[in-house]
Design a protein around this motif. Structure first.
Motif, PDB file in Angstrom:
ATOM      1  N   ALA A  43      -0.864  -2.610   1.048  1.00 54.71           N
ATOM      2  CA  ALA A  43       0.260  -3.135   0.272  1.00 54.71           C
ATOM      3  C   ALA A  43       1.289  -3.823   1.164  1.00 54.71           C
ATOM      4  N   SER A  44       1.602  -3.205   2.293  1.00 51.90           N
ATOM      5  CA  SER A  44       2.591  -3.814   3.183  1.00 51.90           C
ATOM      6  C   SER A  44       2.086  -5.141   3.737  1.00 51.90           C
ATOM      7  N   GLY A  45       0.777  -5.234   3.979  1.00 53.09           N
ATOM      8  CA  GLY A  45       0.210  -6.499   4.426  1.00 53.09           C
ATOM      9  C   GLY A  45       0.319  -7.568   3.361  1.00 53.09           C
TER      10      GLY A  45
ATOM     11  N   VAL B  69       5.423  -5.953  -4.076  1.00 56.05           N
ATOM     12  CA  VAL B  69       5.088  -4.574  -3.724  1.00 56.05           C
ATOM     13  C   VAL B  69       6.303  -3.681  -3.935  1.00 56.05           C
TER      14      VAL B  69
ATOM     15  N   ARG C  20      -3.560  -3.446  10.760  1.00 53.86           N
ATOM     16  CA  ARG C  20      -2.354  -2.830  11.298  1.00 53.86           C
ATOM     17  C   ARG C  20      -2.216  -3.120  12.789  1.00 53.86           C
TER      18      ARG C  20
ATOM     19  N   GLN D  70      -0.819   2.163   1.448  1.00 53.39           N
ATOM     20  CA  GLN D  70       0.450   1.645   1.959  1.00 53.39           C
ATOM     21  C   GLN D  70       0.216   0.531   2.977  1.00 53.39           C
ATOM     22  N   ALA D  71      -0.805   0.680   3.810  1.00 53.66           N
ATOM     23  CA  ALA D  71      -1.103  -0.344   4.817  1.00 53.66           C
ATOM     24  C   ALA D  71      -1.507  -1.652   4.156  1.00 53.66           C
TER      25      ALA D  71
ATOM     26  N   GLU E 291       7.734   0.510  -3.875  1.00 53.64           N
ATOM     27  CA  GLU E 291       7.452   1.841  -3.352  1.00 53.64           C
ATOM     28  C   GLU E 291       7.204   2.838  -4.475  1.00 53.64           C
TER      29      GLU E 291
ATOM     30  N   ALA F 157       2.545  -7.712   0.975  1.00 53.17           N
ATOM     31  CA  ALA F 157       3.952  -8.075   0.858  1.00 53.17           C
ATOM     32  C   ALA F 157       4.346  -9.040   1.973  1.00 53.17           C
ATOM     33  N   ARG F 158       3.904  -8.754   3.178  1.00 52.05           N
ATOM     34  CA  ARG F 158       4.224  -9.598   4.329  1.00 52.05           C
ATOM     35  C   ARG F 158       3.681 -11.016   4.159  1.00 52.05           C
TER      36      ARG F 158
END
Length: 339
Positions: free
Chosen positions: A280-282, A291, A151, A277-278, A293, A284-285
């Motif tokens: 998963a967002s990585g 990913v 993050r 969430q951290a 919600e 996705a990026r």
């Protein structure tokens, strides 16, 4: 020369901590002793410190708790016995190093007992006082995820003290015959999955076989293409054989999926400090997973499965190190030798 052991504290919430410890211990040439509730004969089995309610989110809710602690309930026999057992083991065995996966309180206890500590640092927003003070008191930090999943909000000094070691898993890496099935993985750290919702998803994809492993609520009218398997011993094998994997963003599942390089639809679950969430967002990026919600409507599943299969392999392969457990074992041995 006899080597003093490495102590490895294993948190009891979910299965990932125990799996990670076991993967490292299995390839280490340095003696490692596991300490934790439920480790049984594999190490030092500690008294349970969970509330009598059985609900545990890592925070005790008590008033007057010191700012440097997360969980310090008053008048809890399990906590007293647990602290005494760990302190006695430290006094008797004089460990060269204590790995803490994870607990601010155990990290502080080891430091107070004059043992150098390595804190396992999970993903998420862990910039609160207890985490930062535990990190400050450790000789180093171990992050069981790729640096690309870090993050932006993590302080620079924390990053500089961290060794990023993805791939700490015993998961199957290849050579498994494809099953052609969609595999839904429900972990140990959360509530059972909604069986009716799974049945609706399977009905929306009638030409595809679905298999679900882990706890699931009862299904009244189970379609023929849905197999509710419950707990299984060959989860890693099932993941490696799956056409597409669907599940949360816990380190254990993510590591197994990346190791097997399988298309992944990730629906992160609520966890303290936004850990899933951290991650998963990585992913996705980086394009390593589709990913979501929330669990989607049944009609969306055919297109979601197609999207997952269309994702290229390199982003997934980038997030996995096939020698992750070995690299972690070597590094911890070096830290123990230098202590």
């Amino acid at each position: 020369m006899t080597r003093r052991p490495i102590g490895y504290y294993v948190h009891h919430h979910g299965a990932g901590h125990r799996a990670r410890a076991g993967a490292i211990a299995a390839v280490s040439d340095w003696p490692i002793t596991l300490l934790g509730t439920g480790v049984g004969e594999a190490g030092i089995d500690l008294p349970d410190d969970r509330p009598l309610s059985g609900r545990f989110d890592g925070v005790d809710g008590s008033e007057g708790r010191p700012a440097a602690l997360h969980y310090a309930p008053i008048d809890h026999d399990g906590v007293r016995l647990r602290v005494a057992r760990v302190a006695q083991w430290i006094a008797t065995e004089r460990p060269a190093l204590m790995v803490v996966d994870v607990s601010v309180e155990m990290a502080m206890l080891a430091r107070l007992a004059s043992v150098p500590t390595i804190c396992v640092r999970l993903n998420g927003e862990r910039n609160d006082v207890p985490h930062l003070e535990a990190f400050r008191g450790a000789v180093a930090l171990l992050a069981p995820f790729h640096v690309d999943l870090e993050r932006e909000s993590t302080p620079t000094w924390v990053r500089e003290r961290t060794r990023y070691l993805p791939g700490i898993t015993t998961a199957v890496a290849g050579g498994v015959p494809p099953s052609g099935r969609i595999l839904v993985v429900i972990g140990r750290g959360g509530a059972p999955s909604n069986g009716a919702r799974l049945a609706e998803a399977a009905r929306a994809c009638p030409n595809v076989q679905w298999r679900v492993i882990g706890p699931v609520s009862p299904v009244d009218d189970c379609p023929a293409n849905l197999d509710i398997a419950g707990w299984v011993e060959d989860a890693a094998h099932a993941i490696a054989a799956a056409d597409v994997v669907i599940g949360g963003a816990g380190d254990g599942l993510v590591g197994a999926v990346m190791a097997a390089d399988r298309p992944f639809i990730c629906i992160p679950e609520a966890r303290p400090f936004g850990e899933q969430q951290a991650t998963a967002s990585g992913m996705a990026r980086l394009g390593a997973a589709v990913v979501l919600e929330n669990w989607p409507k049944a009609a969306a599943w055919p297109s979601l499965l197609a999207r997952a299969k269309a994702l290229p392999s390199p982003p997934r392969q980038r997030l996995h190190d096939p020698r992750g457990a070995q690299m972690a074992a070597i590094w911890l041995g070096e830290q123990a030798a230098a202590a």
